[in-house]
Design an enzyme around this catalytic site. Structure first.
Site, PDB file in Angstrom:
ATOM      1  N   HIS A  72      79.787  78.402  35.637  1.00 63.28           N
ATOM      2  CA  HIS A  72      79.945  78.927  37.012  1.00 63.28           C
ATOM      3  C   HIS A  72      78.673  78.778  37.842  1.00 63.28           C
ATOM      4  CE1 HIS A  72      77.986  82.954  36.315  1.00 63.28           C
ATOM      5  NE2 HIS A  72      78.423  82.806  35.075  1.00 63.28           N
ATOM      6  N   ASP A 189      71.774  82.432  34.598  1.00 66.91           N
ATOM      7  CA  ASP A 189      73.203  82.737  34.389  1.00 66.91           C
ATOM      8  C   ASP A 189      73.912  82.430  35.708  1.00 66.91           C
ATOM      9  OD1 ASP A 189      75.700  83.808  34.006  1.00 66.91           O
ATOM     10  OD2 ASP A 189      75.038  85.883  33.901  1.00 66.91           O
ATOM     11  N   GLU A 223      82.769  83.764  39.080  1.00 72.46           N
ATOM     12  CA  GLU A 223      82.773  84.409  37.762  1.00 72.46           C
ATOM     13  C   GLU A 223      82.128  85.782  37.808  1.00 72.46           C
ATOM     14  OE1 GLU A 223      81.480  85.366  33.634  1.00 72.46           O
ATOM     15  OE2 GLU A 223      80.291  85.222  35.459  1.00 72.46           O
ATOM     16  N   GLU A 224      81.033  85.900  38.540  1.00 77.20           N
ATOM     17  CA  GLU A 224      80.292  87.174  38.546  1.00 77.20           C
ATOM     18  C   GLU A 224      81.102  88.315  39.159  1.00 77.20           C
ATOM     19  OE1 GLU A 224      77.808  87.772  36.861  1.00 77.20           O
ATOM     20  OE2 GLU A 224      76.633  85.939  36.607  1.00 77.20           O
ATOM     21  N   ASP A 244      78.149  79.289  29.025  1.00 83.06           N
ATOM     22  CA  ASP A 244      77.518  80.388  29.765  1.00 83.06           C
ATOM     23  C   ASP A 244      76.423  80.979  28.871  1.00 83.06           C
ATOM     24  OD1 ASP A 244      77.035  82.266  31.730  1.00 83.06           O
ATOM     25  OD2 ASP A 244      79.154  82.758  32.028  1.00 83.06           O
ATOM     26  N   HIS A 324      70.658  88.983  33.899  1.00 84.83           N
ATOM     27  CA  HIS A 324      70.881  89.707  35.166  1.00 84.83           C
ATOM     28  C   HIS A 324      69.616  90.467  35.578  1.00 84.83           C
ATOM     29  CE1 HIS A 324      75.561  89.599  35.486  1.00 84.83           C
ATOM     30  NE2 HIS A 324      75.053  88.460  35.054  1.00 84.83           N
TER      31      HIS A 324
HETATM   32 ZN   LIG Z   1      77.546  83.987  33.476  1.00 86.07          ZN
END
Ligand SMILES: [Zn+2]
Length: 352
Positions: A72, A189, A223-224, A244, A324
């Site tokens: 993503h 990510d 996706e997030e 991922d 994150h």
């Molecule tokens: Zn991810």
């Protein structure tokens, strides 16, 4: 198929370009265009889906079952929620993260007319010489602000600048590639995953090889926020692998130097036979890998299955520290991921 230093350099370059390209869910066009340009160089057939994701397809040497890999392009960020009476901005998150991980971050607010305004995310009583609250107050959206680098003292000033509720807020990635081989930046990510897929496609095309089975590559865009690969994967696909991040941390097997194969995440175990096959490929081609369990994690693999895709799924990716947050990985993990993707494709040629 070999992944040499030059190809790894290419993957690192792609990571750097992508993390510097803002792409929050709902606003991913520029990042998708970049992936599109890279795909155009390879001559691989590709097109946009209805929701603006990108689907590329390579015809296999054999007819029959089809495969898909997905990564993503969307990342974490924020959106202006309210114009503060003092000229600051209140915000809401796009994607999930702890406020402590963005406090102090420099940001760019993008107004509706495309104006880019710089600012900083701060606690609303941020000065140590003025307030004692900074040490013992839990950070909540209600007590966090964006301080714009403009002479704004009230809502009227914000209006004049063209700031409105709904404006996107992009976090500075703080990207740095170290001489020791680390890539530390926000948004690894899953821009690292996207870059790994681009690297694998480049290696495949440069070598003139074809995968054994027809394989689709979906670059998803939301996706997030929970619905990335809910559409776009052709129904003929019987096996889907999400590329991922591997979750590095306390108690985890994953590391920043390996491709991580997920055995189970929050949505349950991945297909056992597929997972075993992936690990076997790593062993036979001496690809550094780790098998791990991710305690708080969902990926586009689960999203696709929940949306009705009748396929077995797997999850692989470079190990990423401090996810994150201020993320970091090593080029070894990127190279290992590209190698596993290539091994999975079963390309024809000398090594297979
Ligand atoms: Zn991810």
């Amino acid at each position: 198929m070999r992944v040499d230093d030059r190809l790894t350099d290419y993957v690192v370059e792609q990571v750097v370009r992508l993390v510097k390209t803002p792409s929050l869910a709902g606003h991913t066009d520029v990042a998708i265009s970049h992936v599109e340009q890279e795909l155009a160089k390879t001559g691989i057939l590709h097109g946009r889906t209805g929701r603006g994701a990108l689907l590329a397809t390579i015809e296999g040497r054999e007819k029959g079952a089809q495969r898909a890999l997905t990564a993503h392009v969307d990342t974490l960020g924020a959106m202006v929620k309210e114009l503060g009476s003092d000229g600051s901005l209140l915000f809401t998150s796009v994607g999930g993260y702890a406020l402590a991980t963005v406090e102090g971050e420099y940001v760019t607010v993008e107004t509706g007319s495309g104006k880019l305004l710089r600012g900083t995310i701060l606690f609303d009583e941020p000065s140590a010489h003025v307030s004692k609250k900074i040490n013992d107050t839990k950070r909540e959206f209600e007590n966090m602000r964006i301080r714009l680098d403009a002479e704004v003292r009230n809502q009227k000033d914000l209006d004049k600048l063209g700031v409105t509720v709904g404006d996107y807020v992009h976090f500075d990635p703080r990207c740095e590639v170290t001489e020791t081989g680390f890539i530390k930046t926000r948004h690894l990510d899953d821009k690292a995953g996207v870059a790994c897929l681009l690297g694998a496609l480049k290696a495949l095309v440069d070598s003139g090889a074809r995968p054994r089975l027809t394989t689709h590559f979906l670059f998803s865009t939301s996706e997030e926020v929970g619905f990335g690969a809910s559409a776009g994967i052709p129904p003929e696909v019987g096996e889907l692998i999400a590329v991922d991040m591997g979750a590095v941390g306390k108690g985890q097997e994953s590391d920043e130097y390996s491709v991580c194969i997920c055995a189970k995440d929050s949505t349950g175990p991945f297909d056992y036979a597929l997972r075993q096959r992936l690990a076997k490929l790593c062993r036979s081609q001496k690809i550094p890998y780790k098998v791990d369990i991710y305690p708080f994690y969902g990926s586009d693999a689960a999203v696709a299955v929940r949306a009705g895709l009748d396929a077995v799924t797997g999850l692989i990716g470079p190990g990423i520290d401090a996810s994150h947050n201020l993320e970091r990985t090593h080029r070894k993990a990127l190279a290992a991921t590209v190698r596993l993707v290539l091994a999975y494709l079963e390309p024809d040629g000398r090594n297979h």
